[in-house]
Each structure stands twice: as C-alpha cells, then as structure tokens.
Scaffold this motif. Sequence first.
Motif, PDB file in Angstrom:
ATOM      1  N   PHE A 141      46.862  35.794   4.655  1.00  0.00           N
ATOM      2  CA  PHE A 141      47.991  36.137   4.752  1.00  0.00           C
ATOM      3  C   PHE A 141      49.033  37.002   3.783  1.00  0.00           C
ATOM      4  CE2 PHE A 141      47.148  32.245   2.603  1.00  0.00           C
ATOM      5  CZ  PHE A 141      47.943  32.181   1.098  1.00  0.00           C
ATOM      6  N   ALA A 142      50.044  37.580   4.086  1.00  0.00           N
ATOM      7  CA  ALA A 142      51.044  37.905   3.138  1.00  0.00           C
ATOM      8  C   ALA A 142      52.481  37.920   3.743  1.00  0.00           C
ATOM      9  CB  ALA A 142      50.797  39.785   3.085  1.00  0.00           C
ATOM     10  N   PHE A 143      53.176  37.067   3.052  1.00  0.00           N
ATOM     11  CA  PHE A 143      54.634  36.897   3.966  1.00  0.00           C
ATOM     12  C   PHE A 143      55.498  36.807   2.677  1.00  0.00           C
ATOM     13  CE2 PHE A 143      52.705  32.748   2.765  1.00  0.00           C
ATOM     14  CZ  PHE A 143      53.639  32.144   2.047  1.00  0.00           C
ATOM     15  N   ALA A 144      56.748  37.077   3.445  1.00  0.00           N
ATOM     16  CA  ALA A 144      58.077  36.784   2.695  1.00  0.00           C
ATOM     17  C   ALA A 144      59.004  35.773   3.163  1.00  0.00           C
ATOM     18  CB  ALA A 144      58.779  38.244   2.480  1.00  0.00           C
ATOM     19  N   ILE A 145      59.750  35.041   2.323  1.00  0.00           N
ATOM     20  CA  ILE A 145      60.471  33.840   2.693  1.00  0.00           C
ATOM     21  C   ILE A 145      61.899  34.083   2.231  1.00  0.00           C
ATOM     22  CG2 ILE A 145      61.136  31.587   2.801  1.00  0.00           C
ATOM     23  CD1 ILE A 145      58.204  30.705   3.495  1.00  0.00           C
ATOM     24  N   TRP A 146      63.067  34.171   2.946  1.00  0.00           N
ATOM     25  CA  TRP A 146      64.201  34.139   2.393  1.00  0.00           C
ATOM     26  C   TRP A 146      64.703  33.144   2.222  1.00  0.00           C
ATOM     27  CZ3 TRP A 146      67.756  36.109  -0.646  1.00  0.00           C
ATOM     28  CH2 TRP A 146      69.148  35.865  -0.353  1.00  0.00           C
ATOM     29  N   ASP A 147      65.399  32.387   1.347  1.00  0.00           N
ATOM     30  CA  ASP A 147      65.795  31.092   0.746  1.00  0.00           C
ATOM     31  C   ASP A 147      67.289  31.514   0.541  1.00  0.00           C
ATOM     32  OD1 ASP A 147      66.681  28.642  -0.139  1.00  0.00           O
ATOM     33  OD2 ASP A 147      64.657  28.221  -1.048  1.00  0.00           O
ATOM     34  N   ALA A 148      68.093  31.079   1.642  1.00  0.00           N
ATOM     35  CA  ALA A 148      69.720  31.249   1.618  1.00  0.00           C
ATOM     36  C   ALA A 148      70.153  30.451   0.512  1.00  0.00           C
ATOM     37  CB  ALA A 148      70.285  31.215   2.995  1.00  0.00           C
ATOM     38  N   VAL A 153      64.096  35.679  -2.569  1.00  0.00           N
ATOM     39  CA  VAL A 153      62.808  35.917  -1.698  1.00  0.00           C
ATOM     40  C   VAL A 153      61.623  35.574  -2.420  1.00  0.00           C
ATOM     41  CG1 VAL A 153      61.724  37.712  -0.762  1.00  0.00           C
ATOM     42  CG2 VAL A 153      63.961  37.972  -0.784  1.00  0.00           C
ATOM     43  N   PHE A 154      60.790  34.819  -1.395  1.00  0.00           N
ATOM     44  CA  PHE A 154      59.512  34.247  -2.230  1.00  0.00           C
ATOM     45  C   PHE A 154      58.460  34.965  -1.202  1.00  0.00           C
ATOM     46  CE2 PHE A 154      56.148  31.232  -1.339  1.00  0.00           C
ATOM     47  CZ  PHE A 154      55.555  31.130  -2.637  1.00  0.00           C
ATOM     48  N   LEU A 155      57.793  35.785  -2.085  1.00  0.00           N
ATOM     49  CA  LEU A 155      56.531  36.464  -1.464  1.00  0.00           C
ATOM     50  C   LEU A 155      55.136  35.910  -1.845  1.00  0.00           C
ATOM     51  CD1 LEU A 155      58.642  38.895  -2.765  1.00  0.00           C
ATOM     52  CD2 LEU A 155      57.294  40.220  -1.069  1.00  0.00           C
ATOM     53  N   ALA A 156      54.202  35.854  -0.963  1.00  0.00           N
ATOM     54  CA  ALA A 156      52.774  35.230  -1.320  1.00  0.00           C
ATOM     55  C   ALA A 156      51.688  36.154  -0.677  1.00  0.00           C
ATOM     56  CB  ALA A 156      52.751  33.735  -0.900  1.00  0.00           C
ATOM     57  N   ARG A 157      50.661  36.227  -1.299  1.00  0.00           N
ATOM     58  CA  ARG A 157      49.355  36.837  -0.829  1.00  0.00           C
ATOM     59  C   ARG A 157      48.021  35.789  -0.794  1.00  0.00           C
ATOM     60  NH1 ARG A 157      46.610  42.204  -3.349  1.00  0.00           N
ATOM     61  NH2 ARG A 157      45.427  42.773  -1.465  1.00  0.00           N
ATOM     62  N   ASP A 158      47.331  35.996   0.069  1.00  0.00           N
ATOM     63  CA  ASP A 158      46.122  35.115   0.060  1.00  0.00           C
ATOM     64  C   ASP A 158      45.248  35.196  -1.036  1.00  0.00           C
ATOM     65  OD1 ASP A 158      43.763  36.898   0.810  1.00  0.00           O
ATOM     66  OD2 ASP A 158      45.183  37.416   2.435  1.00  0.00           O
ATOM     67  N   PRO A 159      44.434  34.101  -1.456  1.00  0.00           N
ATOM     68  CA  PRO A 159      43.428  33.980  -2.586  1.00  0.00           C
ATOM     69  C   PRO A 159      42.793  35.270  -2.662  1.00  0.00           C
ATOM     70  CG  PRO A 159      43.519  31.945  -1.436  1.00  0.00           C
ATOM     71  CD  PRO A 159      44.406  32.868  -0.540  1.00  0.00           C
ATOM     72  N   TYR A 160      42.119  35.872  -1.894  1.00  0.00           N
ATOM     73  CA  TYR A 160      41.129  37.021  -1.911  1.00  0.00           C
ATOM     74  C   TYR A 160      41.941  38.507  -1.847  1.00  0.00           C
ATOM     75  CZ  TYR A 160      36.823  34.649  -1.928  1.00  0.00           C
ATOM     76  OH  TYR A 160      35.414  33.865  -2.164  1.00  0.00           O
ATOM     77  N   GLY A 161      43.125  38.429  -1.381  1.00  0.00           N
ATOM     78  CA  GLY A 161      43.979  39.520  -1.155  1.00  0.00           C
ATOM     79  C   GLY A 161      43.334  40.156  -0.032  1.00  0.00           C
ATOM     80  N   ILE A 162      42.976  39.487   1.437  1.00  0.00           N
ATOM     81  CA  ILE A 162      42.482  39.949   2.424  1.00  0.00           C
ATOM     82  C   ILE A 162      43.839  41.067   3.115  1.00  0.00           C
ATOM     83  CG2 ILE A 162      41.668  39.640   4.844  1.00  0.00           C
ATOM     84  CD1 ILE A 162      40.515  37.045   3.825  1.00  0.00           C
TER      85      ILE A 162
END
Length: 630
Positions: A141-148, A153-162
């Motif tokens: 996964f790679a995702f971004a969440i907007w917390d109003a 903005v919170f971004l995250a990427r999976d453990p291996y970087g797939i």
Amino acid sequence: MATSHGRWLVPGVSMCGINGIFAYHYAANPIDREELARSRDDMASRGPDGKGQWTSDDERVGFGHRRLSIIDLSEAASQPMISSDGKLVVTFNGEIYNYRELRKELEAKGRTFQSNSDTEILLYLYAEKGDAMVHDLRGMFAFAIWDAEKRKVFLARDPYGIKPLYYADDGWTFRFASQVKSLLAGGKVSRDPEPAGQVGFYLWGSVPEPFTSYRAIRAVPAGSTVVVDRIGAHEPKRYHSIAAAYREAEDQNSRAPRSIDGQAQIREALLDSVKHHLVADVPVGAFLSAGIDSGALVGLMRDAGQSDIQTVTLSFEEFKGRAEDEALLAAVVARTYGTRHTTRVVTEREFQADLPDILEAMDQPSIDGINTWFVSKAAKELGLKVAVSGLGGDELFGGYPSFREIPVWAARMAMPSRIPFLGRAIRKALFASGLDRRFNSPKAAGFVEYAGTYSGAYLLRRGLFMPWELEEVLDPETVHSGLRRLKPLMMVETELTPRPKSSFAKVAALEASLYMRNQLLRDTDWASMAHGLEVRVPLVDAVLLRSTASQRMSDPERGSKMSLALAPRTPLPETITKRSKTGFTTPIGDWLKRGGGEIKYRSVSSLSDTGCHWSRRWAYGVASAPVAHA
C-alpha cells in the motif's frame, strides 16, 4: 458527474495511481485544480478503469485518483473516499489483504461501512488509531489521508516498499504522487537533477531510496510514514525494518525452545500468505518460470482452494531448444498443478517496437524490468487484472550466491581491511596501472579496501561501477557531489540497523532492503502497471517474514529453498528442484547491439546494458538508457 467537494464518482477500487497537493503555508496560493488533474492523468495506465478528484472547500488541499478495479467493483468504492462525517479523505493505491478481519473489529466498535472495499477500512482504522494504524495493516500500500480536524496529511507506505510513493515540498506547497514523472507532469516541480540519484544509478543499476533523479523529489521510504501539517513535511518516521525483524527473531529464539516440525510451520506460514494474496473480486493468475519460487506458489495456490489457475511463461525464439529456454520446464510445473498454461513467445521485432513505450513507462532509470514488461503484457492479453509473482523467494530463502560469498569475504578480509591505508593504496595502484583488468573485474582493485565489512562486501557483490570508476562515465563535479550526498557505504550500513547477529540475516536484510526494494519491486511496479496489471508477491510479506525468520534463526537448515519447494501438498518435481540456478536469461542485450544500442531516456542520461547475463564493460560505451531483465 461532479459531486460536492469536487469529487468524481467512478466504479471500482484499489490498485491505482494516487496524487495530491496541500498548500500548507498560510501565504501559499490555493491549489491548482488543473495541475492536480495533469499529475493524476499522467498515471492513466495505472488506473484505466476510471478517475476521481476531490478538493477541500477552501481549496487548500486536493487529492486525485486513477483506478484499476480489483476489490468491490461497485460505485460505493469510489476514490478519493470521504468518511461519513466528512472529517477524513483518503486516496489509496494497493491492497489490504487482512481488510475483512479489520472490518469485523471495527464493526464491533460500532463503525458502519458503506462499501465492501479495503479503502474504507483505512478511513475508520485511522479514526480509531491515528498514525499507529499502519501496524495493523497487512498488504502492499501507499496512501494519503487528509485529517480536516488536525489540518494535516498523513502518508504511509507498506513495510517492504512494494507500492511507490514520492513527494516534493517547496516550502509552501506539498505534492505527492505514485510516480516521479507524474509530479513533474503537474508543471510546478523543479527538474534540477539529483547527483546522488545519478551516482546511485551507476553504482547499483537503480536509483536508491530516498533519492530520485531530481533534487526536489524524494521517495517516502519503505515501511515509513510522513506527516505534513502547517509547518510542512516532517521527517519520515520508520515503523518497520527488515533488519529489526531478523534481530527480534534471533533474540526470541535464544530464549525459546526449538520447535519439532519446522517444515510444517513454514508450509503453514506460506499457505497463509498465499491465501491472503488471493483475495480479489477478479481472477488471479500467476507468472510461471522454471524456478522453485513461482512453481511452489502455483502449487500453494492450488492448496489454497483456487481450482482454475491461469499461468503464463515467457519464451524467446533465440532460446528454442537450448538450456536458457524455461518454457519446457515451466510446462512441467503447469501439468503438475493442472493450470491453464500459456507460453508467450517474444521476438526481436516486438521488442524493438515496444522499446519506446518501455522507456516512456520507466519512471526512474533502471537496468531491469524488460521481462516483467512482456510477461505483464502477456497476462493482460489473457484478460488478467491480477497475477502472482515469485519475486522475493531468493531474498527470503537465501537463493543468491551473495548468501555464501559475502560472509566468506567479510571473514577473510576483516583483518587486512583494518590496516590503515593498505586497501586504498592497493586499489589506487591496481586501478592506475590497469592491472585490475587482468583479473577480469575492476572490482578486484578494491577487494582489500572494501570486502572486510558486510557493507563494503555488499557494494562489491552488487555494484555495477565502483566509486573510483565513476569519473570515467560522469563528470567529476557530479561524482563528488553525488558521493557526498549518497554516502553509499553508510546507506548500506543503515539497512543493518538494528544489526542482526547471523550472517544469513545480515545478507537477507541487505538483499531485501536494497536490491529487491530499489530494483526488483520498483521495476515490477512500473512494468506491470503500464499494462494495467496488478502483480502480487506473496513471498514479500511482513507476517511471512517474521514466521520464516523465526524458523531460520532457530535452525539454519530450515528456511532454505527446499523448504519452499516442499511446501505444496504436491511438492515440486525433481526436474525443478535439482536444476542449477541460472536466473532468467533474455537475448535483449544482443537485440540492442544489433539495433545500435543507442537509446534515450528522458530523466537521466545513463549507461547500461540489458539482459540477465550482461557484460558490464559493454555498458561503458553502448547504451545511453537503462533497460534489463526483471
């Protein structure tokens, strides 16, 4: 088709291209919707099934999304997705394989879902746990969440970087996207070259994270999160380390009693990973070679209950009837497990015709990825949207020669390498005289200087050009600046923190964190997504890593490639298990030579060759762009 907040509704969810803009500085201009759309639509091949866009009411933040429908094909799973209370917005690329278990847990806490997608899980898991949500996710996964509420903005990427995720922060506005070139396509990110990216490519054959080809663009590191708030982007925070997984397994096994049936536990862990990676609302096929990794996975897919398996193998006209042709043995595996099998022949004419598209799809310079391009193309022709790959087996089960060579080098050269100035003096003398060429490898000059440590030995084993050779192919200013910024030995050493104790764990951590992450996974992503195909890698899984690491650390004989071969209920035939490991060979190097070998890549002018068994010295003067095998 537009709805409130500028959102677009499209069917489908999950594997995609994502992008966004956050004008965080109080004096920054509002976001440019056209820039957001340009960046998003540059990733059309990643999401051919539709597109979505959302902007906040104050036009300070906007998310974009391109879609490849895999899980929940209904309109309810559209992206960017907004929480029911309007406080959270997510744009997501990937698959959360444990989303059903997470959904049950969230429903038990009173959460109500409007779709059957894994995307919606992210919204409500974040609402429950905030940034710590990443520890609960199993997937790519790679995702971004907007917390109003928190204006972040919170971004995250999976453990291996797939899955890839890149960002640029100019001090006023933060931008992110699934591709480097898509950030550039927006038109407002600097194209100034990154010397560390150029040097890194010549050292490794790929641009090492977190660098890219451009100074202004960085990768969100694998297994990391990034928070962007009113003061801009904070430093990435790592939540997963492959070296740490091995070190924890070592520490635990020093206190735990040895288990009796390790093979049964390895089979159970592998089967569990395969089952999770088969979750989809479309058929899941498989890439099949003559190797243990892909063959064992096909057998485990059968054990997991998939009765109809479509497999595909590449073959080349030049290899017909020769040992390099994997088609015959792959067909043996296909018959063993009763798959619907296709052998796809690639010709020189097709390669030459596809080459411009390959270079256009290649997001960053690489000497790899060509065979993934063609096998993904073949899978797409068969109507597949998802295919399983055996990538990661060599890193997990010690299949590379590096697992034998690096510990031996480090042990034998530990003392000589510690003698002040000895290694450097030998290297300079050999290199200046040209005697290193007589050893048939310019690496020989640096053996005493580098081979006495794991980081130095790894650079020798995996390096293409050595640091002292770089001025032959790059200008001195770029070399000096690039080496200063990259710090290659320190970069390698960082991936051994916390430092595992066993030689196997050290090499496994390096191969997975460097070669697999920067080369194999990245090339698999661009080459497959160019055809709108999702490639899943069950052997690249953080839960599986912990299980196999525990077995390997408790008994060095466990966790070998034979453990993988024996894992299916019907083990792989001996014709596969007793076959010498050769790697996947292609004739593409010869094709390039006959075609003149002169190629142009739009991001970085680079020298390389192609094919699995390519001549390193040929790379000095033939090609001006990176392509090779996967």
